[in-house]
Write an enzyme that holds these catalytic residues in place. Structure first.
Site, PDB file in Angstrom:
ATOM      1  N   HIS A 280      49.652  21.158 -15.251  1.00  0.00           N
ATOM      2  CA  HIS A 280      48.546  22.066 -14.912  1.00  0.00           C
ATOM      3  C   HIS A 280      48.619  23.393 -15.670  1.00  0.00           C
ATOM      4  O   HIS A 280      49.665  23.996 -15.798  1.00  0.00           O
ATOM      5  CB  HIS A 280      48.400  22.270 -13.406  1.00  0.00           C
ATOM      6  CG  HIS A 280      49.555  22.954 -12.729  1.00  0.00           C
ATOM      7  ND1 HIS A 280      49.682  24.318 -12.666  1.00  0.00           N
ATOM      8  CD2 HIS A 280      50.615  22.442 -12.061  1.00  0.00           C
ATOM      9  CE1 HIS A 280      50.777  24.619 -11.987  1.00  0.00           C
ATOM     10  NE2 HIS A 280      51.361  23.514 -11.608  1.00  0.00           N
ATOM     11  N   ASP A 292      56.438  26.575 -14.222  1.00  0.00           N
ATOM     12  CA  ASP A 292      55.379  26.042 -13.337  1.00  0.00           C
ATOM     13  C   ASP A 292      54.021  26.538 -13.797  1.00  0.00           C
ATOM     14  O   ASP A 292      53.558  27.582 -13.378  1.00  0.00           O
ATOM     15  CB  ASP A 292      55.683  26.475 -11.899  1.00  0.00           C
ATOM     16  CG  ASP A 292      54.744  25.854 -10.900  1.00  0.00           C
ATOM     17  OD1 ASP A 292      54.013  24.915 -11.257  1.00  0.00           O
ATOM     18  OD2 ASP A 292      54.731  26.315  -9.747  1.00  0.00           O
ATOM     19  N   GLU A 326      45.795  23.775 -10.054  1.00  0.00           N
ATOM     20  CA  GLU A 326      46.695  23.050  -9.149  1.00  0.00           C
ATOM     21  C   GLU A 326      47.182  23.957  -8.027  1.00  0.00           C
ATOM     22  O   GLU A 326      47.310  23.537  -6.884  1.00  0.00           O
ATOM     23  CB  GLU A 326      47.913  22.507  -9.936  1.00  0.00           C
ATOM     24  CG  GLU A 326      48.804  21.557  -9.135  1.00  0.00           C
ATOM     25  CD  GLU A 326      49.968  22.266  -8.423  1.00  0.00           C
ATOM     26  OE1 GLU A 326      50.648  21.602  -7.621  1.00  0.00           O
ATOM     27  OE2 GLU A 326      50.198  23.480  -8.632  1.00  0.00           O
ATOM     28  N   GLU A 327      47.441  25.225  -8.356  1.00  0.00           N
ATOM     29  CA  GLU A 327      48.161  26.096  -7.418  1.00  0.00           C
ATOM     30  C   GLU A 327      47.380  26.444  -6.155  1.00  0.00           C
ATOM     31  O   GLU A 327      47.948  26.537  -5.076  1.00  0.00           O
ATOM     32  CB  GLU A 327      48.596  27.391  -8.132  1.00  0.00           C
ATOM     33  CG  GLU A 327      49.632  27.179  -9.234  1.00  0.00           C
ATOM     34  CD  GLU A 327      50.988  26.700  -8.716  1.00  0.00           C
ATOM     35  OE1 GLU A 327      51.124  26.457  -7.514  1.00  0.00           O
ATOM     36  OE2 GLU A 327      51.900  26.541  -9.548  1.00  0.00           O
ATOM     37  N   ASP A 354      55.463  18.329 -13.500  1.00  0.00           N
ATOM     38  CA  ASP A 354      55.228  19.577 -12.770  1.00  0.00           C
ATOM     39  C   ASP A 354      56.416  19.915 -11.887  1.00  0.00           C
ATOM     40  O   ASP A 354      56.272  20.286 -10.726  1.00  0.00           O
ATOM     41  CB  ASP A 354      53.929  19.470 -11.940  1.00  0.00           C
ATOM     42  CG  ASP A 354      53.573  20.794 -11.260  1.00  0.00           C
ATOM     43  OD1 ASP A 354      54.069  21.843 -11.702  1.00  0.00           O
ATOM     44  OD2 ASP A 354      52.806  20.761 -10.274  1.00  0.00           O
ATOM     45  N   HIS A 424      57.185  30.296  -8.548  1.00  0.00           N
ATOM     46  CA  HIS A 424      56.186  31.246  -8.009  1.00  0.00           C
ATOM     47  C   HIS A 424      56.686  32.689  -7.953  1.00  0.00           C
ATOM     48  O   HIS A 424      56.150  33.489  -7.189  1.00  0.00           O
ATOM     49  CB  HIS A 424      55.722  30.814  -6.607  1.00  0.00           C
ATOM     50  CG  HIS A 424      55.039  29.487  -6.560  1.00  0.00           C
ATOM     51  ND1 HIS A 424      54.552  28.953  -5.396  1.00  0.00           N
ATOM     52  CD2 HIS A 424      54.746  28.581  -7.526  1.00  0.00           C
ATOM     53  CE1 HIS A 424      53.985  27.775  -5.643  1.00  0.00           C
ATOM     54  NE2 HIS A 424      54.111  27.525  -6.937  1.00  0.00           N
TER      55      HIS A 424
END
Lengths: 458, 458
Positions: A280, A292, A326-327, A354, A424
């Site tokens: 993503h 990520d 995606e997030e 991912d 994140h």
């Protein structure tokens, strides 16, 4: 002696020797190409250091769409195109601020708003705070104990799971559903212990989901660093009546038009059978999203680059898809699946990366028994590359919605020990990715794409 | 279906089910203990951040001896003692300085003296420089081309080896023997491309060995960063007649008394059978030696700590040995072996961790066929912990000299992709070690120690 007889038996049953030799050569060529000539590390450098974080709806997400599209166009594929998708546009606003107020003393603590959260009031939110180890404990306490308070979700990730995603899975409900459930009991805000196995000072964001809660019931939600969570817990044990203050100015703006980026090599024998590989393109906004999922994006692009460089002409159509959002919504994954259905496309295989750009260890699979065994039988081919995990399990959020008459889904499984150190958080940056580990992941993905392309699925 | 029959066969042939169950439980306890309660990360923090680098003969090496001895004494072992060993005392002196002089312009480049090297003259050394890709190429050029020059060894580590130690093995002769061989041809100095698969600005030190060269023939030797090596090579292609300047003030002082640190749990059944686990306490001086080999030291200490915590009473005597002087002499390893012979000790097993504190992947073994098969048959027990490599091969420098009537040697094999990013360089520091990876390595070591202790060697 005993072991070699068993091994021989194993090999005899599962392999024809001539096929093995050709495949061995091809895998060696793929790994060599990835380790000597790959472009993925330079692509990631650009995505991370020139473009930066790529939150859905942001300018930089748009730049990432344009950049990856133009890089795919340079590969001489048969087709490169965009798929329109409307995505949420959440913005963080000013840097968040928080403190513990204990007996007149303010102790500042690092927090960040959770994705999709609302802001606090302009002047911030100060309230009494109550610690719970999860949603169940909070519900058991009941609205009498929760009403008017900030709920502090502090169940840590369990260290004993060897695969850290299990520990994440056992905790992330606090982040994804804590605010919604706390609001139902009359809480005024939530603070969630960061999903991080380390003790450090970095708050880790991630999406929170208000579900079907009416908008006027939404309450602000933030993540607090693991060190600060431990501190807050310790101070609360001394003084259960302290106040917690936090201020955040995030907001959700109207949806924005964005895109999945798609590139394709047409199949020579079965052009209507589609094999997808993807990651993503969007990321959270605190770091630059290198693990990520910048890693998954550039590894997926690399598969097609390797096939072109080696002159490999796939039987089936090979498609790289760089999914948007995606997030905080998976709108790109859902849009891709929707278009596939509308266009009557026949997807036979989907592969997602991912889980970070770390040393590849193997594959998780969503496949029926026959195909699971078929793929697992390729294990000896991967042994020289130290790829040893062939397991059933979750494969990827982006490829999740994709349905087809008969489809096998695979997720790349890199080493997971460091993933939640960065996930994140502000330290998910380019320097945390090792070039070789990234390249080995790409080669591992290219290898399974090659084998599935050659032998098909059952 | 076919695969499960083969697997069942495998399990039936190789395991008695009751033993497996007990062992499964014990391994789970070991891993849990390591991941929840281990001391190794805190020990490493102290070794790295409070004591720092631990070059043989230095004050900090002495502090490390005292610190680890006192920490072992806290574990309630049966015996903690020191073994005297005289070690070399090489000191780096002032920070090194170097530049390329091209058409009157000076381009500064990062270098560091190689361990055991002599200094340049006080004012530095300036000479014409010649690039070669190895010792053979230099010898083929002959003394006429080499005499009076600085030799620049620039053969890079090969990226295609999946295990990076192979790439290291294919290059390190330039560092260890380049100066000696160049001196024989009349060179005045050598500059060696750093043993590093990355392109960066860090010179990587490591020992050089003048062998039986007369002392007055010694020439100064330095490492140059990979980026600077590429630059130097490019500039040389434009102008083969440029000069290179470097200055270093390292020297070898008289040998110093130092120590191996040894701790022991007496065996309950076979106290005379000794099983050793160890790493090396000394390190290079540029970083703080966290991966090389602070990690191996604290992991080895952790084995005994885990056994004590779990109340496991080994049948055989378990000994942790923290070896001194692996990096520039292996005097500690040789002294330990010498004393073992002199004392008629019966060593049945030796385990070393000296490949970094990364995610453990398996074991290399120096064992006869029977014991290699015996240990490999334990593979299924390690599967839940993602330990999958059971191979024959080099196990460790420190345990190398140890001989016994019948001994099995094992080396912990962590993931090797990042190792040479840090090896012998200024970035080999505490923050490059992940707590969980370190702990998983310790648990993996404790598990094989437990199994060998329980089942013996054949």
């Amino acid at each position: 002696m005993r072991i070699s007889i068993v091994l021989m038996l194993f090999l005899l049953i599962n392999f024809s020797t001539t096929a093995q030799t050709d495949d061995e050569k091809m895998l060696r060529n793929i790994y060599d190409e990835a380790l000597i000539n790959s472009k993925c590390y330079d692509w990631l450098d650009y995505l991370s250091n020139t473009i930066g974080s790529r939150l859905s709806g942001s300018k930089s997400a748009e730049k990432a769409v344009n950049y990856t599209k133009s890089e795919l166009e340079k590969l001489g594929l048969d087709r490169v195109f965009l798929q329109e998708v409307m995505v949420p546009h959440w913005v963080r606003g000013e840097k968040e601020y928080a403190y513990i107020e204990n007996k007149g003393k303010k102790i500042e603590v690092p927090i960040c708003a959770l994705g999709s959260s609302i802001a606090t009031p302009k002047q911030g939110l100060k309230a009494s705070i109550i610690e719970v180890l999860g949603i169940d404990e909070m519900i058991a306490l009941g609205s009498e104990k929760i009403k008017g308070k900030i709920v502090f979700f502090n169940r840590p990730m369990t260290p004993i799971h060897i695969e850290t995603f299990k520990a994440y899975g056992g905790c992330v409900d606090q982040r994804s559903s804590g605010a919604r459930e706390a609001a139902k009991l009359g809480a005024v805000g939530v603070v969630v212990r960061s999903m991080n196995l380390r003790l450090d000072d970095l708050p880790h964001t991630g999406n929170t989901n208000y579900g079907d809660l009416p908008e006027d019931k939404y309450i602000p939600a933030a993540a607090i660093s693991t060190n600060a969570a431990n501190l807050l817990s310790a101070v609360l044990k001394e003084n259960p009546n302290l106040n917690f203050y936090f201020k955040q100015s995030c907001e959700t703006l109207p949806d924005v038009l964005s895109y999945n980026v798609v590139g394709e090599i047409k199949g020579t024998e079965n052009p209507d059978k589609i094999m997808v590989v993807g990651g993503h393109l969007d990321s959270w906004d605190l770091g630059d999203g290198s693990h990520d999922d910048g890693a998954g994006v550039v590894q997926s692009m690399e598969i097609l680059s390797i096939f072109k460089s080696l002159g490999y002409k796939p039987k089936n159509t090979i498609r790289v898809v760089l999914f948007m959002n995606e997030e905080n919504g998976n709108r790109g994954g859902r849009k891709y699946a929707e278009l596939a259905t509308n266009n009557n496309e026949n997807h036979i295989f989907a592969l997602e990366s991912d889980a970070g750009g770390f040393s590849p260890r193997g594959f998780s699979m969503e496949a029926d028994e026959a195909n699971f065994i078929k793929i697992t039988n390729w294990k000896p081919l991967f042994e020289p590359y130290l790829i040893h995990r062939f397991v059933k399990g979750f494969t990827g959020v982006d490829i999740g919605p994709l349905q087809s008459k008969h489809i096998v889904k695979v997720g790349l499984q890199p080493d997971s020990q460091r993933y939640f150190d960065y996930h994140h958080a502000a330290n998910d940056t380019f320097d945390a990715v090792n070039k070789r580990e990234l390249e080995l992941g790409a080669a591992t993905m290219a290898s399974i794409m090659y084998l599935v392309d050659k032998y098909g699925i059952d």
